[in-house]
Design a protein around this motif. Structure first.
Motif, PDB file in Angstrom:
ATOM      1  N   THR A 143      -2.324   7.970   1.306  1.00  0.00           N
ATOM      2  CA  THR A 143      -3.583   8.223   0.528  1.00  0.00           C
ATOM      3  C   THR A 143      -4.492   9.350   1.103  1.00  0.00           C
ATOM      4  N   ARG A 151     -11.176   2.606  -1.336  1.00  0.00           N
ATOM      5  CA  ARG A 151     -10.287   2.688  -0.331  1.00  0.00           C
ATOM      6  C   ARG A 151      -9.965   1.312   0.419  1.00  0.00           C
ATOM      7  N   GLU A 152      -8.622   1.156   0.878  1.00  0.00           N
ATOM      8  CA  GLU A 152      -8.334  -0.037   1.473  1.00  0.00           C
ATOM      9  C   GLU A 152      -8.136  -1.250   0.704  1.00  0.00           C
ATOM     10  N   GLY A 153      -8.409  -0.754  -0.608  1.00  0.00           N
ATOM     11  CA  GLY A 153      -8.277  -1.985  -1.563  1.00  0.00           C
ATOM     12  C   GLY A 153      -7.048  -2.774  -1.746  1.00  0.00           C
ATOM     13  N   SER A 154      -6.157  -2.460  -0.964  1.00  0.00           N
ATOM     14  CA  SER A 154      -4.835  -3.370  -1.379  1.00  0.00           C
ATOM     15  C   SER A 154      -4.752  -4.704  -0.959  1.00  0.00           C
ATOM     16  N   PHE A 192      -4.185  -1.609  -4.829  1.00  0.00           N
ATOM     17  CA  PHE A 192      -5.275  -0.548  -5.062  1.00  0.00           C
ATOM     18  C   PHE A 192      -5.624  -0.042  -6.208  1.00  0.00           C
ATOM     19  N   GLU A 228       0.653   4.493  -4.073  1.00  0.00           N
ATOM     20  CA  GLU A 228       1.281   3.143  -4.095  1.00  0.00           C
ATOM     21  C   GLU A 228       2.417   3.071  -5.252  1.00  0.00           C
ATOM     22  N   SER A 243       0.889  -1.166   0.137  1.00  0.00           N
ATOM     23  CA  SER A 243      -0.152   0.116  -0.152  1.00  0.00           C
ATOM     24  C   SER A 243       0.844   1.294  -0.085  1.00  0.00           C
ATOM     25  N   ALA A 244       0.057   2.297  -0.078  1.00  0.00           N
ATOM     26  CA  ALA A 244       1.040   3.604   0.122  1.00  0.00           C
ATOM     27  C   ALA A 244       1.519   3.928   1.440  1.00  0.00           C
TER      28      ALA A 244
HETATM   29  N1  ASP Z   1      -3.622   3.189   0.296  1.00  0.00           N
HETATM   30  C1  ASP Z   1      -5.056   2.738  -0.017  1.00  0.00           C
HETATM   31  C2  ASP Z   1      -5.908   3.376   1.124  1.00  0.00           C
HETATM   32  O1  ASP Z   1      -5.231   3.795   1.906  1.00  0.00           O
HETATM   33  C3  ASP Z   1      -5.048   1.389  -0.256  1.00  0.00           C
HETATM   34  C4  ASP Z   1      -4.880   0.428   1.006  1.00  0.00           C
HETATM   35  O2  ASP Z   1      -4.119   1.124   1.824  1.00  0.00           O
HETATM   36  O3  ASP Z   1      -5.275  -0.522   1.020  1.00  0.00           O
HETATM   37  O4  ASP Z   1      -7.104   3.221   0.843  1.00  0.00           O
END
Ligand code: ASP
Ligand code: ADP
Ligand code: MG
Length: 435
Positions: free
Chosen positions: A47, A204-207, A190, A124, A41-42
């Protein structure tokens, strides 16, 4: 692909600073030479910071470049601290930043979601450049690959849906030769791209979901997500004290919990893994030798009470304007709009002429929904609510959770209780009951 392949996913928390990068390298050192795909992820909260840049640019507040500068400084400082004057790395970071600067120099795009994806996706791209370079420096033979060359999505920006056949072919084409050449493959979570090569994000949070996509396409032996918690717990430790780690979970249990807000795994992660029977491990990057949680099909379903809390709920009360029943054709009309807006409905209840839904209050989706249906329906929206989902409940857990809350909507189905609640407002001096 060989059954021995593992896919690891490291989230923002695991690479939030130099110590985090060193910890990740420490974990990976044990896998030198093994077939491994690493999805990253980032860094930290990048993000969120990039979202600020997008907003500043969209609103033309004048400080988009300044906000970007903070992100630049952080990435260059980290890259130099970890890799010194690695010109190849510094040039790749610079090239990535230049692309955003071009976007910021232009007038903001009319399509906000498109612009969002072009800017936010770089988090990312930057983090994986640094990870790949740093791992190389520690003696691991890494290859950096671009997820946009593999993950093909539709053109719904900010929430791209994967086109599986195309994605599977591309993942195999790009990754298999590298894995066969014994490279440790480093890839972004992501992000993906449309058939016209525009960058998309997966939500969001898609990694976690990205890692599951690669696991599916390569038929991995297992997938592991490395977290700052020992595994999947009975509730979020940031919200509850007495949580317990679960050693094993079924796919079904995991999908039910994560869909309703257990933030430890992205809800879309489970399906691709279940479809190919790939076990998912949730492990602590702070204690890599401990077993964590294993999520798979062969688990006996006996669990303690588990709680997931999704904040930012909106209750939308919908009623027909002409006193016609809400059922029948109205339902299909309403659900079509819900689907078009990709609105997540968590609970619903209907009477003869009204219908209530509890939805995740994301961006302006709820307002857009109310606007779209207003000709035929009246919609009243109540915001700032919480959705509490309790699986395998007992009375004590429920009573504890209801304490200090007003329950607006409640439903029980097969050992699961869901309620939409609002906090009881603190009584002011005047409201205090007098005798
Ligand atoms: N960097 C993205 C986010 O914060 C994806 C992830 O972290 O999963 O949403
Ligand atoms: P990442 O670094 O992968 O982005 P996140 O911060 O998104 O990690 O996810 C980890 C966090 O999820 C934990 O720190 C924890 O607070 C939260 N969490 C929510 N529900 C649970 C749960 N049931 N079990 C474990 N962690 C949970
Ligand atoms: Mg996360």
């Amino acid at each position: 692909m060989s059954k021995r392949l593992k896919v690891f996913k490291f989230g923002g928390a695991s690479v939030k600073d130099a110590a985090g990068f060193k910890r990740v390298a420490g974990i990976l050192a044990a896998y030198k030479g093994a077939p491994l795909v690493i999805v990253v992820s980032a860094i930290g909260k990048t993000t969120n910071a990039l979202e600020e840049v997008v907003i500043a640019h969209a609103k033309q507040t004048g400080d988009a470049f300044e906000k970007l500068e903070g992100i630049k400084q952080e990435h260059y400082a980290l890259a130099e601290f970890l890799c010194g004057q690695d010109q190849e790395l510094l040039t790749s970071l610079n090239d990535t930043f230049v692309e955003i600067e071009w976007v910021l120099e232009e007038k903001p795009e009319d399509n906000y979601d498109y612009m969002y994806d072009q800017i936010v996706s770089v988090g990312e791209l930057l983090s994986t450049r640094i990870v790949a370079a740093y791992l190389k420096k520690t003696g691991l033979d890494t290859a950096w690959v671009d997820a946009r060359d593999m993950v093909r999505t539709d053109n719904i920006f900010r929430e791209g849906w994967v086109e599986w056949t195309e994605t599977e072919a591309r993942v195999k084409k790009v990754m298999e030769p590298l894995l066969e050449a014994n490279k440790m493959v480093v890839c972004q979570g992501f992000i993906g791209s449309t058939s016209e090569n525009f960058t998309t994000t997966l939500g969001r949070e898609g990694s976690d979901y990205s890692a599951a996509i690669f696991s599916y396409c390569l038929e991995a032996e297992s997938m592991t997500i490395w977290k700052d918690v020992p595994g999947v717990l009975t509730a979020d430790p940031r919200k509850f004290d007495n949580v317990v780690k679960l050693d094993a979970l079924s796919y079904r249990e995991a999908i039910e919990m994560t869909y309703y807000g257990a933030k430890v795994i992205h809800p879309k992660t489970i399906k691709p893994l279940q479809n190919k029977n790939i076990p998912l491990f949730v492990k602590s990057f702070l204690d890599p030798d401990s077993p964590g949680t294993r999520i798979s099909s062969d688990v006996e379903d006996h669990y303690p009470p588990m709680v997931a809390i999704e904040s930012n709920q909106a209750l939308v009360y919908i009623s027909t304007r002409d006193f016609s029943f809400v059922a029948e054709h109205h339902m299909s009309y309403l659900f079509q709009i819900i689907a078009d807006l990709r609105l997540q409905v968590n609970m619903m209840q209907n009477t003869a002429i009204s219908f209530a839904i509890s939805v995740n209050d994301v961006d302006d989706k709820v307002d857009r929904f109310a606007e779209t249906i207003q000709e035929q329906f009246q919609a009243r929206i109540e915001r700032n609510l919480e959705l509490i989902t309790v699986r395998h409940f007992n009375r004590e857990t429920l009573n504890g959770l209801r304490d200090g809350k007003i329950v607006m909507l409640e439903e029980r189905i097969q050992g699961t209780v869901q309620m939409v609640v609002k906090k009881v407002p603190a009584l002011s001096r005047k409201e205090f009951p007098t005798v």
